[in-house]
Write an enzyme that holds these catalytic residues in place. Structure first.
Site, PDB file in Angstrom:
ATOM      1  N   GLU B  50      25.707  -9.117  51.535  1.00 11.99           N
ATOM      2  CA  GLU B  50      24.871  -9.462  50.305  1.00 11.99           C
ATOM      3  C   GLU B  50      23.969 -10.609  50.524  1.00 11.99           C
ATOM      4  OE1 GLU B  50      26.981  -9.500  46.585  1.00 11.99           O
ATOM      5  OE2 GLU B  50      25.281  -9.611  45.445  1.00 11.99           O
ATOM      6  N   ASP B  61      25.364 -15.973  37.032  1.00 15.03           N
ATOM      7  CA  ASP B  61      26.243 -16.542  37.900  1.00 15.03           C
ATOM      8  C   ASP B  61      26.636 -18.131  37.391  1.00 15.03           C
ATOM      9  OD1 ASP B  61      25.978 -15.355  40.500  1.00 15.03           O
ATOM     10  OD2 ASP B  61      23.731 -15.407  40.139  1.00 15.03           O
TER      11      ASP B  61
END
Lengths: 396, 261
Positions: B50, B61
């Site tokens: 990723e 996040d």
């Protein structure tokens, strides 16, 4: 024009719901709950009763006679949201969403705040309704809005400082969203007409009381509608609430005033319409201040409440449709307007609202004495006295 | 033609193991780090990557990836650099599928059609966009399809059954199963509801199920290996890099990935 909405959550190409999957069910549940409340007269009856007994509504309309005389043009009228409980229009939305949260059985409320006005309003509503209140606030904003931090804490709210990014409103929104992602059973009481659907529509509806009252008061006390309506635009909740009272009156010129800051350079202001372009930020598609790569720009304004990189999506539509016009006032012009209103009318406006006053002061001399400018005085300036003393070099 | 992503999961399945998918923020910790890290991690057993595109406001996040994004931006890394990195990795012989993860606005400003064409040309296999739910993904989905890219869909523990079914119908490549109710970040324990959640998703799809968020240790990988096809390790890898002196980072990260097996 009757409405600016094509389908729920869309304002032309703007709006929508750009959120992580974890929040999709919470946002959908909020949308359902709000739609159910919308159709429930008992909900609005309770809100209206609290507006009277708790918030001090309706707020008055004041003719700024000395300022109008001195400018020698249009008559300036002020919608006195600064006189609402907790000192700004923010209570209208906090109270509406607080009742909705209670109706949904929520007990933990999350909020973000820039200038602290939304945080204070939310803290007050949570205290009154007996709910837990957590407010995220950028540490730079905490520094320049100390009195509001203390007011929130006095009412039992937990204020959590956010020291990431620019340490202002956008970072507080990020942190509030992160809390919500981690606690989707909590209620996120968003403070402006921003974020994913249904917030822009819901916050507008709760703020529309400003426009409804203003329109009726103008007709009652002056016998006619204003020629121009002016409001400052951060996220844009006071402006959209005011504008909605006059949207159908096509002859009324609607003007939003953004923060011109220190200069027109990116990072030095918060004028999204002149300096930004469409993008997606914090849940919605709208005009965003950003660099070429789509990174969100830092912003600056003397007023924490206008210091934000995006504008509410419905304003983006009104702008493109040319139903409303958006200008900006610089830090310096806002400061001059603050001083003028204080000295001529005995009213300390919030630095945010002073941007709207600045636009009225610019427009009035270009208009006839029998014309009318209605300004939404969205908040009071007591919270700003330390900032202003600093700029003026005065020790308080 | 079978995609590189499908082939990789088929191979891992045939070998009876879970696919390992480390997350690398492009340009972190140094501007050129990814060029050294990705090949070393592939050698160490990474099956897919990723590739994180830095964004100023990563609201899904936690603190670790936020910090990495800030550093990457300070290193001058932008979306075109991420595309160039992917192309350079392919030119250097990297075989593993590359899935580019980024927030929507930088993609939108670059132009979705242009991004998908350039990503495909650079050897990218799919996109992950955490703030683009399926309801808003019409344009991105069409552009991905036109360029043989998989637009990876998320399901979360909060996603109700009917929505899981809808998402499974439009998903391609693999399904990103968010392993906890929260933001990214290393955790000590896995969520106890994870096996049941994965079983619910499995009822609706034959696509590989990849778990991410909070997967930090070899023990976690062993546990999720019982019911998932792949695992993403992000914050724990960044924490590993941060704990090492610059010259020891590549070897240390490789050892960390080897240790996850």
């Amino acid at each position: 024009m009757t409405t600016t909405i094509d389908r729920p959550g869309r304002y032309g190409p703007y709006g929508g719901s750009f959120i992580p999957e974890t929040l999709a069910p919470a946002v959908a549940a909020l949308d359902d709950a709000y739609r159910a409340a919308q159709g429930d007269q008992a909900f609005w009856d309770e809100l209206n009763a609290l507006h009277q007994s708790f918030s001090g509504r309706p707020t008055p309309l004041t003719h700024a006679r000395r300022m109008s005389d001195q400018l020698g043009g249009a008559q300036i009228y002020l919608k006195r949201e600064d006189l609402a409980h907790t000192g700004a229009h923010k209570i209208n939305n906090a109270l509406g969403q607080g009742l909705l949260a209670r109706r949904m059985g929520k007990t933990r409320i999350i909020a973000e705040t820039g200038a602290g006005q939304h945080g204070v309003a939310t803290a007050a509503v949570c205290a009154m309704l007996g709910m837990q209140c957590i407010v995220y606030m950028g540490t730079e904003d905490m520094e320049r809005q100390k009195p509001n931090v203390f007011r929130m804490r006095l009412m039992g709210a937990e204020v959590r400082g956010v020291s990431t990014g620019s340490r202002t409103l956008k970072d507080a929104v990020n942190e509030a969203m992160r809390d919500w992602v981690s606690n989707p059973e909590s209620y996120y009481l968003l403070g402006s007409a921003l974020g994913p659907h249904p917030y822009p529509a819901m916050v507008r509806d709760f703020q529309s009381v400003i426009g409804r009252e203003s329109r009726a008061q103008m007709l009652e006390t002056v016998g006619r509608l204003p020629d121009v309506v002016v409001a400052c635009v951060g996220g844009g909740s006071n402006a959209i609430g005011m504008f909605h009272g006059f949207l159908a009156d096509e002859q009324v010129d609607l003007r939003g005033v953004e923060a011109g800051g220190r200069s027109a350079a990116l990072g030095e202001h918060a004028a999204r319409f002149s300096g930004g372009r469409p993008g997606v930020f914090q849940g919605t598609r709208t005009y965003v201040l950003q660099d070429e790569d789509g990174q969100i720009a830092l912003t600056h304004s003397i007023s924490a409440g206008l210091d934000y990189a995006a504008v509410g999506p419905e304003h983006a539509k009104l702008h493109d449709d040319e139903r409303a016009f958006y200008t900006s006032a610089s830090d310096e012009q806002a400061l001059a307007a603050f001083q003028a209103l204080s000295q001529l009318e005995g009213i300390l406006p919030a630095l945010e609202s002073a941007h709207a006053i600045a636009e009225a002061m610019r427009l009035a001399p270009t208009m006839r004495r029998d014309q009318i400018i209605l300004v939404n005085l969205s908040g009071r300036g007591d919270k700003d006295i330390f900032t202003i003393a600093g700029v003026l070099g005065v020790d308080v | 033609m079978t995609s590189r992503i499908a082939e990789t999961f088929a191979r891992c399945k045939a070998e009876g193991r879970i696919a390992l998918m480390p997350y690398l923020m492009v340009g972190y910790p140094e501007r050129g780090s990814t060029m050294a890290l990705a090949p070393a991690l592939e050698q160490a057993g990474a099956d897919l990557f990723e590739l994180g595109v830095p964004f100023s406001d990563p609201l899904a996040d936690g603190a670790t990836i936020q910090r990495a994004a800030e550093q990457s931006l300070r290193n001058g890394v932008r979306l075109p650099d991420c595309l160039r990195t992917a192309a350079d990795l392919r030119a250097a012989g990297l075989q593993a599928p590359l899935v580019m993860m980024g927030y929507y606005n930088p993609f939108l400003q670059y132009g979705i059609d242009r991004l998908c064409a350039d990503a495909q040309a650079a050897g990218v296999d799919g996109l992950i966009i955490p703030d683009l739910p399926p309801e808003e993904a019409e344009e991105a989905s069409a552009a991905c399809q036109a360029n043989q890219l998989d637009l990876i869909c998320f399901v979360a523990p909060t996603t109700p059954e009917p929505r899981i079914r809808q998402i499974a119908q439009i998903a391609s490549g693999f399904i990103y199963c968010v392993a906890l109710t929260g933001v990214t970040g290393a955790r000590t324990e896995l969520w106890s509801g994870l096996p049941d959640f994965l079983a619910r998703v499995r009822q609706h799809t034959d696509l590989p199920l990849v778990v991410g968020f909070g997967i930090s240790t070899a023990a976690h990988i062993r546990q999720v290996g019982a019911y998932a096809d792949g695992a993403i390790v992000a914050s724990a890898l960044i924490n590993t890099l941060d704990a090492l002196a610059p010259e020891a980072q590549t070897a240390g990260a490789a050892a960390f990935v080897r240790g996850l097996r």
